[in-house]
Write an enzyme that holds these catalytic residues in place. Structure first.
Site, PDB file in Angstrom:
ATOM      1  N   HIS A   1       3.908 -41.269  59.626  1.00 57.13           N
ATOM      2  CA  HIS A   1       3.224 -41.945  58.512  1.00 57.13           C
ATOM      3  C   HIS A   1       3.593 -41.241  57.214  1.00 57.13           C
ATOM      4  CE1 HIS A   1       0.296 -44.984  60.211  1.00 57.13           C
ATOM      5  NE2 HIS A   1       1.112 -44.643  61.187  1.00 57.13           N
TER       6      HIS A   1
ATOM      7  N   GLU B   1       5.302 -45.678  59.357  1.00 62.25           N
ATOM      8  CA  GLU B   1       4.534 -46.522  58.452  1.00 62.25           C
ATOM      9  C   GLU B   1       5.513 -46.984  57.367  1.00 62.25           C
ATOM     10  OE1 GLU B   1       0.104 -46.118  56.534  1.00 62.25           O
ATOM     11  OE2 GLU B   1       1.565 -44.595  56.036  1.00 62.25           O
TER      12      GLU B   1
ATOM     13  N   GLU C   1      -4.796 -50.119  56.858  1.00 60.60           N
ATOM     14  CA  GLU C   1      -5.815 -49.209  56.324  1.00 60.60           C
ATOM     15  C   GLU C   1      -6.312 -49.611  54.930  1.00 60.60           C
ATOM     16  OE1 GLU C   1      -3.545 -45.598  56.671  1.00 60.60           O
ATOM     17  OE2 GLU C   1      -2.458 -45.933  54.819  1.00 60.60           O
TER      18      GLU C   1
HETATM   19  C1  NOJ Z   1      -2.774 -41.934  56.362  1.00 62.72           C
HETATM   20  C2  NOJ Z   1      -2.355 -42.656  57.580  1.00 62.72           C
HETATM   21  O1  NOJ Z   1      -1.623 -43.812  57.262  1.00 62.72           O
HETATM   22  C3  NOJ Z   1      -3.599 -42.999  58.367  1.00 62.72           C
HETATM   23  O2  NOJ Z   1      -3.263 -43.787  59.483  1.00 62.72           O
HETATM   24  C4  NOJ Z   1      -4.289 -41.716  58.757  1.00 62.72           C
HETATM   25  O3  NOJ Z   1      -5.491 -42.032  59.412  1.00 62.72           O
HETATM   26  C5  NOJ Z   1      -4.590 -40.847  57.557  1.00 62.72           C
HETATM   27  N1  NOJ Z   1      -3.436 -40.703  56.735  1.00 62.72           N
HETATM   28  C6  NOJ Z   1      -5.068 -39.459  57.963  1.00 62.72           C
HETATM   29  O4  NOJ Z   1      -4.017 -38.750  58.579  1.00 62.72           O
HETATM   30 CA    CA Z   2      -0.565 -44.267  54.853  1.00 60.18          CA
END
Ligand code: NOJ
Ligand code: CA
Length: 673
Positions: free
Chosen positions: A454, A473, A479
């Site tokens: 990510h 990602e 999110e």
């Molecule tokens: C960003 C990530 O995209 C997400 O999936 C994750 O929960 C948070 N960072 C914390 O690591």
């Molecule tokens: Ca992210």
């Protein structure tokens, strides 16, 4: 293959050369010339301008420009027609048919080579600076400019879908739709449509040991390579005997042509890891969404999500419904306080007292469910690097075969401590981080672990070479719908397939069923219907897919949840069957493990009917089409839960007309009878 070599008298005494190469079916034609006393290239598609004459060259701090003043002194050509097998992917076999043209240029002192490959679905080219007599082979070369340009015909009447390059939010922006001349600095894949209707996408392949290429618009229509710099301003630090990544341009008549192209993978090197049967596609759930909804915390305390008992509960749920993994975020020390701003305090081996890694991995083993690891670095990459071996060893010892890594930090704010102990701040897509991300992939591979990055460097097809780089990602994912800053708009997932997804698999984390936990009028809600969430599993390819919502929301709608349980994540074939950028898309994919096909179709803010021919199905078979579709009264704003599940028997001779609600979708399983 047609290779032309035209000799013309130029303005100087040097004889200028133009050399060209066509794609196997002659639809694409590339020519390279030194006519203007510098190398330039242009591309025709079906006889019409696709890329106008565009400049080429590299500038070195110590040597000056490799470009102007260089003439073509030698050329060679070859053809390739082969196919290769993917260990996992959107299709099992990939055809690699191309013609290659190499041109060596010299200014009398130094030499470099331009290598161009013409495929029927686009082109790739790269610079090779070989070791040579005039250059000490251990000299360090600093690149201070890459002169590569992409010149867009009639830019005022061409449309681009783009996100800003070098921004604070990395790749996590909503897309802009503008005429090409309005683009400022953009990330790749950079997708645009010419006034003639031809679709193109500029990107790069095999980005290793080099800086990422962002595009900067100079004069209207002239997009120039803009390499992301190191903290000291240098673009790339290298030595004689290097190759740049491939600069790629996908070209297709229709928008779906971009989606059915394997150009990026074909320009990557074959698997370097040998037997990768340990890299396992699959589906997972996780202790995750609850934190984004503020029901739980990553840090310790009453609402701590990553507890032993909660992990066991998720593992039981995973086992009951056929998921292979449970992601657990917030298990390790360092989340208390402002974790976003202080990655230096993360431990990657010590857990909070209420999380027992032995107990959960043993519990998982009895249920055939694996713990999925998580390492958030908050961009403090030296702290991570210092613990990496121990951290990966710990997970390996507990049977973990997949780790999600995270590099949450603003663009330009990756923190590293250099060899002199000085803290430096780097971009996520500069050469330093390009190497750092790959280092983690290689270290994980040694231990049979796959990585889902990510806040990554963008994908450039390296999964072919390192198949344990299983997903990443690198775009605005689900999110944002929890945060509402702002949420993803209805057209977002109708743009992603034609842009971000051209680069490779994305861990978008689909499957939210409680679309509006704070109410339909809240800003932070999912702007889709429920069945659009199902369609995402087929549309947004990834070998690992999360069922992102809380277990209780699935238990409430077990009928729709059935599709998430059924849908595979590894395919023998994939075809984009319909779509227009920013409007809609439909993909059909065949399961690698059975004769079943799946279809996902989704639309933007407009409701629409699409008529899909089922001619992708095997001709002499009958299928039970299990259809999950928007109900007659569905719309994303006020009635997103109106869905219908129905089934009928179909064959390849038929069509299905799908009625998609506003921001709606249809998901179908074609079960072979
Ligand atoms: C960003 C990530 O995209 C997400 O999936 C994750 O929960 C948070 N960072 C914390 O690591
Ligand atoms: Ca992210």
């Amino acid at each position: 293959m047609i290779i032309g070599l035209a000799l013309m008298a130029s303005h100087s005494t040097v004889v200028a050369k133009t050399v060209s190469v066509n794609s196997p079916n002659d639809s694409i034609s590339i020519s390279i010339t030194d006519d203007n006393d510098r190398p330039e290239y242009k591309v025709l598609f079906n006889g019409k301008d696709a890329v106008l004459n565009s400049r080429l060259g590299l500038v070195f701090e110590s040597l000056g420009e490799f470009g102007s003043g260089f003439d073509i002194i030698d050329t060679s050509q070859s053809s390739n027609s082969s196919r290769w097998q993917q260990p996992w992917g959107e299709r099992e076999w990939i055809e690699d048919n191309h013609n290659k043209l190499s041109a060596t240029l010299s200014n009398g002192q130094y030499q470099f080579t331009l290598e161009f490959k013409a495929f029927d679905d686009g082109i790739g080219f790269r610079y090779i600076v070989p070791k040579q007599a005039a250059l000490n082979s251990t000299t360090s070369l600093n690149i201070t400019n890459e002169l590569t340009e992409f010149s867009v015909p009639d830019a005022h009447n061409a449309t681009a879908w783009w996100i800003p390059g070098r921004g604070w939010n990395r790749y996590e922006y909503l897309y802009n739709t503008t005429s090409v001349n309005k683009v400022d600095r953009a990330h790749t894949p950079f997708t645009y449509k010419l006034a003639s209707g031809v679709h193109l996408s500029i990107h790069e392949a095999a980005l290793t040991d080099y800086a990422a290429m962002v595009l900067d618009q100079r004069r209207d229509g002239t997009l120039k390579a803009d390499l992301t710099p190191w903290s000291d301003g240098t673009l790339v630090k290298t030595q004689p005997g290097f190759k740049t990544p491939w600069r790629t341009i996908q070209i297709a008549e229709k928008a779906t042509g971009l989606l059915n192209s394997d150009l990026i993978l074909n320009l990557n090197e074959p698997n370097k890891l040998g037997d990768v049967s340990w890299v396992e596609p699959g589906k997972y759930v996780g202790i995750w969404w609850g934190m984004h909804l503020n029901e739980n915390t990553w840090g310790s305390g009453e609402k701590h999500g990553a507890t032993t008992s909660e992990t066991k509960r998720y593992m039981d749920f995973a086992a009951q419904y056929g998921f292979d993994g449970v992601l657990v975020e917030g298990w390790n020390l360092g989340w208390d306080g402002s974790w976003f701003h202080n990655g230096d305090v993360f431990s990657f081996t010590q857990s909070y007292d209420d999380f027992d890694i032995d107990a959960v991995s043993q519990h998982g083993a009895t249920k055939n469910v694996r713990l999925i690891g998580h390492h958030e670095t908050s961009g403090s990459v030296t702290n991570y690097r210092n613990q990496m071996s121990d951290a990966y060893d710990l997970y390996k010892a507990h049977g973990v075969t997949q780790i999600k890594t995270g590099y949450v930090a603003d663009g330009g704010d990756i923190k590293r401590v250099d060899e002199n102990g000085i803290t430096r701040h780097e971009w996520h897509d500069g050469q330093f981080m390009v190497n750092e991300y790959l280092h983690s992939i290689k270290e994980a591979a040694k231990r049979g672990i796959s990585i889902n990055t990510h806040e990554p460097i963008k994908d450039t097809g390296l999964r072919r070479t390192y198949p344990n780089w299983i997903a990443r990602e690198g775009a605005r994912g689900q999110e944002f719908n929890a945060w509402g800053t702002p949420p993803n708009n209805p057209e977002h997932t109708a743009i992603l397939p034609y842009t971000r997804m051209l680069s490779g698999p994305m861990d978008f984390t689909p499957g939210i069923f409680d679309l509006a936990p704070k109410g339909l009028d809240a800003v932070n809600r999912v702007q889709t219907t429920l069945t659009k969430q199902l369609a995402l599993y087929v549309v947004l390819y990834s070998p690992i897919q999360m069922a992102a919502d809380l277990p209780r929301n699935y238990v409430e709608r077990l009928d729709a949840f059935q599709f998430i349980q059924d849908v595979p994540t590894d395919w023998s074939q994939s075809v984009a069957v319909a779509g227009e950028i920013g409007d809609y898309v439909a993909f059909a994919r065949k399961d690698r493990a059975s004769e079943d096909w799946y279809l996902g179709a989704l639309t933007d803010e407009d409701a629409r009917k699409i008529d899909i021919k089922l001619d992708f199905l095997s001709p002499n078979k009958q299928y039970q089409a299990q259809i999950y579709r928007d109900g007659e009264k569905a719309n994303w704003k006020t009635n997103p839960y109106d869905y219908v599940i129905e089934s009928k028997t179909v064959t390849a001779k038929e069509s299905i007309v799908m009625s998609l609600a506003t921001s709606g979708g249809t998901a179908i399983r074609f079960k072979a009878l």
